[in-house]
Design an enzyme around this catalytic site. Structure first.
Site, PDB file in Angstrom:
ATOM      1  CE  LYS A 196     -39.851 -28.047 -61.548  1.00 41.21           C
ATOM      2  NZ  LYS A 196     -39.393 -28.573 -62.403  1.00 41.21           N
TER       3      LYS A 196
ATOM      4  CE  LYS B   1     -33.885 -29.414 -68.232  1.00 44.26           C
ATOM      5  NZ  LYS B   1     -34.358 -28.427 -69.098  1.00 44.26           N
TER       6      LYS B   1
ATOM      7  CD  GLU C 154     -31.794 -27.581 -65.757  1.00 45.59           C
ATOM      8  OE1 GLU C 154     -31.899 -26.669 -64.816  1.00 45.59           O
ATOM      9  OE2 GLU C 154     -32.218 -27.158 -66.375  1.00 45.59           O
TER      10      GLU C 154
ATOM     11  CB  CYS D 220     -37.483 -19.937 -48.781  1.00 46.55           C
ATOM     12  SG  CYS D 220     -35.412 -19.281 -49.120  1.00 46.55           S
TER      13      CYS D 220
ATOM     14  CG  ASN E  78     -40.485 -18.526 -47.780  1.00 47.54           C
ATOM     15  OD1 ASN E  78     -39.963 -18.257 -47.196  1.00 47.54           O
ATOM     16  ND2 ASN E  78     -41.440 -18.816 -48.533  1.00 47.54           N
ATOM     17  N   GLY E  79     -38.032 -14.634 -49.786  1.00 45.05           N
ATOM     18  CA  GLY E  79     -38.143 -12.668 -50.062  1.00 45.05           C
ATOM     19  C   GLY E  79     -36.808 -12.650 -49.722  1.00 45.05           C
TER      20      GLY E  79
ATOM     21  NE  ARG F 143     -43.521 -25.421 -54.447  1.00 48.00           N
ATOM     22  CZ  ARG F 143     -43.843 -24.801 -55.397  1.00 48.00           C
ATOM     23  NH1 ARG F 143     -43.772 -23.585 -55.704  1.00 48.00           N
ATOM     24  NH2 ARG F 143     -45.164 -25.555 -56.002  1.00 48.00           N
TER      25      ARG F 143
ATOM     26  CD  GLU G 158     -34.832 -26.573 -72.190  1.00 50.17           C
ATOM     27  OE1 GLU G 158     -34.348 -25.469 -71.777  1.00 50.17           O
ATOM     28  OE2 GLU G 158     -35.307 -27.499 -71.868  1.00 50.17           O
TER      29      GLU G 158
ATOM     30  CD1 TRP H  61     -31.918 -22.809 -52.982  1.00 51.38           C
ATOM     31  CD2 TRP H  61     -32.196 -20.943 -53.767  1.00 51.38           C
ATOM     32  NE1 TRP H  61     -31.507 -23.143 -54.041  1.00 51.38           N
ATOM     33  CE2 TRP H  61     -31.057 -21.545 -54.593  1.00 51.38           C
ATOM     34  CE3 TRP H  61     -31.832 -19.310 -53.775  1.00 51.38           C
ATOM     35  CZ2 TRP H  61     -30.278 -21.082 -55.947  1.00 51.38           C
ATOM     36  CZ3 TRP H  61     -30.751 -19.015 -54.184  1.00 51.38           C
ATOM     37  CH2 TRP H  61     -30.595 -19.270 -55.695  1.00 51.38           C
TER      38      TRP H  61
ATOM     39  CG  HIS I 120     -18.528 -14.303 -86.119  1.00 53.03           C
ATOM     40  ND1 HIS I 120     -17.651 -13.509 -87.138  1.00 53.03           N
ATOM     41  CD2 HIS I 120     -19.305 -15.176 -87.511  1.00 53.03           C
ATOM     42  CE1 HIS I 120     -18.906 -13.680 -87.978  1.00 53.03           C
ATOM     43  NE2 HIS I 120     -19.341 -14.417 -87.752  1.00 53.03           N
TER      44      HIS I 120
HETATM   45  O1  M6R Z   1     -41.711 -21.934 -63.024  1.00 54.99           O
HETATM   46  P1  M6R Z   1     -40.825 -21.208 -63.719  1.00 54.99           P
HETATM   47  O2  M6R Z   1     -40.927 -21.555 -65.966  1.00 54.99           O
HETATM   48  O3  M6R Z   1     -41.495 -19.687 -64.290  1.00 54.99           O
HETATM   49  O4  M6R Z   1     -39.443 -21.704 -64.221  1.00 54.99           O
HETATM   50  C1  M6R Z   1     -38.582 -20.927 -65.203  1.00 54.99           C
HETATM   51  C2  M6R Z   1     -37.085 -21.426 -64.764  1.00 54.99           C
HETATM   52  O5  M6R Z   1     -37.019 -21.994 -63.359  1.00 54.99           O
HETATM   53  C3  M6R Z   1     -36.759 -23.144 -65.259  1.00 54.99           C
HETATM   54  O6  M6R Z   1     -37.323 -23.040 -66.295  1.00 54.99           O
HETATM   55  C4  M6R Z   1     -35.424 -23.534 -65.142  1.00 54.99           C
HETATM   56  O7  M6R Z   1     -34.775 -22.348 -65.767  1.00 54.99           O
HETATM   57  C5  M6R Z   1     -35.186 -24.386 -64.943  1.00 54.99           C
HETATM   58  N1  M6R Z   1     -34.168 -25.165 -64.197  1.00 54.99           N
HETATM   59  C6  M6R Z   1     -34.681 -24.955 -66.054  1.00 54.99           C
HETATM   60  O8  M6R Z   1     -34.878 -27.036 -66.161  1.00 54.99           O
END
Ligand code: M6R
Length: 599
Positions: free
Chosen positions: A594, A479, A482, A2, A98-99, A28, A475, A74, A498
């Site tokens: 974001k 990637k 997502e 948001c 926001n919140g 974002r 990681e 959002w 396991h």
């Molecule tokens: O802004 P931040 O680094 O604190 O964000 C953390 C996560 O939200 C961020 O890394 C998220 O996992 C990404 N979408 C990963 O690509």
């Protein structure tokens, strides 16, 4: 997530200012947008499910106003819909928020007993109702806001219009960022500084339980007791959001491709000679390092844990911020807590930081966005110089974090003499050559495109590794899932048998990296186990491995301090090309934002 923008002027039309502010915050992530403004005592509210451009198209041409508020939503409470979008109006009050209002259900029932009726599923509408109730009851806005802050649980950054008070925007803040920008004859409100940077670099920061009154030529900020505060006017020194895609089809690809520059820029001050390492904070008084972060930033923390423990014999724990904030963390003054965040606004990370500060323990930030909430709240901050990262999937911010943390560990090793000086000099030399080391990996796009063709129609993909390679597997897996929406999981290579190995069938893709000569053979054995069950294996390694059943992506042999930077790039690009083949919205994947500013 948001975003809030507000503006009040003497003569300027604020509608384009609000729309431009929302567009700046678009990257974002959001699902609906809305605007509200006053003109000659009449309130207009315009909301859309969709993009800010749709909102703009919806506003009558030549509309004019001197006072208004706007929002990108959002969804948290209530589905994505035009009705649930902000602003919300109840009685005299119109707000964007926001919140999360945690006790909104209880408040809703109380207000319904008083005769209020609500039209939406949004917690924000209840907040508007409560403000309207107190405003009518006390006939005094200060009292109404103070009472509101006492009654509401949760987080809020609120920007409010009152229909019979056409010259003032009111703001209220707790646990969600809000700033007030100042300029000649026009003042601004925003959840994030970039939203108003086109107009002013001067701003006030609201702290928790503060509220403000903003007119075209006056800004007043009060504490929860209603005392007028003398606040410091800040000046923004970061870069603005002028980055564009250039020749690239997506921001994500552009951001992957600029990593040699962003890494270099981030670590440059510390690598030219060995004494430069002493510019890094001195960690020698700490017995334990805790690293707290979310998502990709947490994965960067796992790399640092490995390096701290392996090369400096310093105990290092890594925590998900969302868990950390509700657990016993055994803090004392021998513990340094490192917070990693690209945005510097992640709600869980910020809340965990507050917890550490309450315990009076030391904190260090690795943050990308200058003067963000975490950067402002933390004891000491080291900035990554990744520049603006627009794609939701973090790539260049991750490698900047990893590089900066690796140099931080190297500096600690230098101070504690846990690595010989000669070896440190070699590692520094490698860091200085990072561009030429990474370029061949970045240029090998055909390899990644071909792999993407092999996996893009699969339902499940697995990533395995040991030690550093396990952190990289996590990681790589994040990637892929997502942005391509392919289900993927990361496992410690030895753990697969396991349970999870039962999911391996013919042609299930299994990715792995093997970059540690002491345990590589073990990982290869684990690959053999899945190959015998039909898996199709891909391996990133710096060793000469030839196996008809494994597709090898060869990287240069470098020190362990650089290996993660080399290994992650194929994972990033494979995810990118896979999502592209699937026709996904790569820069704005569904459901994601974001910067995650709610818990
Ligand atoms: O802004 P931040 O680094 O604190 O964000 C953390 C996560 O939200 C961020 O890394 C998220 O996992 C990404 N979408 C990963 O690509």
């Amino acid at each position: 997530m948001c975003g809030i923008v507000g503006s009040v002027s003497t003569k300027t039309n604020i509608i384009p200012i609000l729309l431009n502010g929302l567009k700046t915050l678009e990257y974002r992530g959001y699902d609906s947008a809305g605007i509200s403004y006053l003109k000659d005592g009449n309130l207009t509210i315009n909301k859309v499910k969709g993009r800010v451009q749709d909102l703009e198209n919806n506003i009558e041409k030549n509309s004019f106003s001197n006072i208004g508020i706007a929002h990108t939503r959002w969804a948290t409470h209530g589905k994505v819909s035009e009705t649930n979008a902000h602003p919300h109006n109840v009685g005299h009050i119109t707000i964007v928020h926001n919140g999360i209002i945690e006790n909104f259900n209880k408040l809703k029932h109380k207000l319904e007993e008083k005769g209020y009726q609500f039209k939406t599923q949004a917690d924000t509408e209840i907040a508007a109702g409560l403000l309207d109730y107190y405003y009518k009851k006390y006939e005094n806005i200060d009292k109404a806001i103070q009472k509101f802050m006492k009654k509401v649980d949760g987080s809020y950054a609120i920007c409010m219009l009152i229909d019979n008070d056409p010259n003032t925007i009111y703001v209220i803040k707790k646990d969600s960022p809000l700033i007030i920008g100042q300029s000649q004859d026009v003042n601004y409100i925003a959840s994030d500084v970039p939203a108003i940077l086109k107009y002013t670099k001067n701003y006030y920061i609201l702290e928790d339980y503060e509220y403000g009154k903003v007119t075209n030529n006056n800004i007043e900020i009060y504490n929860k007791e209603g005392n007028l505060l003398k606040k410091e006017l800040k000046e923004y020194h970061g870069s603005d959001l002028t980055s564009d895609k250039g020749l690239y089809e997506h921001y994500m690809l552009k951001e992957i491709m600029e990593q040699n520059t962003t890494i270099r820029k981030t670590i440059n001050p510390y690598i030219n000679n060995i004494k430069d390492l002493l510019k890094m904070p001195d960690l020698t008084k700490y017995e334990r390092i805790d690293i707290i972060a979310c998502g990709t930033a947490m994965h960067a923390g796992l790399i640092a844990k490995y390096l701290f423990e392996q090369y400096t014999n310093t105990k290092c724990e890594v925590f998900l911020a969302s868990e950390y904030r509700y657990q016993n963390n055994f803090l004392n003054n021998k513990v340094l807590s490192i917070f990693i965040s690209q945005s510097g606004e992640t709600a869980d990370t910020l809340a965990a930081l507050k917890k550490v500060k309450e315990e009076n323990c030391d904190s260090l930030g690795i943050v990308n966005v200058k003067e963000s909430s975490i950067a402002r709240a933390i004891d000491k901050v080291l900035y990554t110089e990744a520049g603006t990262e627009i794609a939701v999937a973090s790539t260049k911010a991750y490698t900047a974090q990893v590089a900066l943390l690796s140099v931080l560990v190297l500096a600690h090793a230098y101070r504690t003499k846990s690595i010989k000086e000669e070896k440190i000099l070699n590692i520094l030399e490698e860091f200085r050559s990072i561009t030429s080391i990474l370029n061949p990996i970045l240029e090998d796009t055909k390899t990644y495109e071909n792999i993407a063709k092999e996996i893009y129609e699969k339902n499940d993909v697995f990533y395995i590794g040991r030690g550093l390679d396990y952190a990289l597997a996590m990681e790589g897996s994040l990637k892929l899932k997502e942005i391509s929406y392919i289900h993927s999981e990361a496992y410690a290579a030895g753990e697969l048998k396991h349970g999870t190995i039962s999911l391996i069938t013919k042609d299930t893709p299994v990715f792995s990296s093997a970059t540690n000569k002491h345990i590589n053979t073990k990982t290869i054995s684990n690959l053999k186990e899945v190959i015998s069950r039909g898996a199709k294996c891909y391996l990133i390694t710096d060793e000469d491995i030839k196996d008809d059943n494994i597709k090898v992506i060869k990287i240069k042999k470098v020190s362990m301090f650089l290996k993660p930077l080399l290994t992650i790039i194929p994972y990033q690009l494979i995810a990118y090309y896979t999502a592209k083949l699937k026709g996904c919205d790569i820069d704005k994947p569904r459901n994601l934002a974001k910067s995650v500013t709610v818990e």
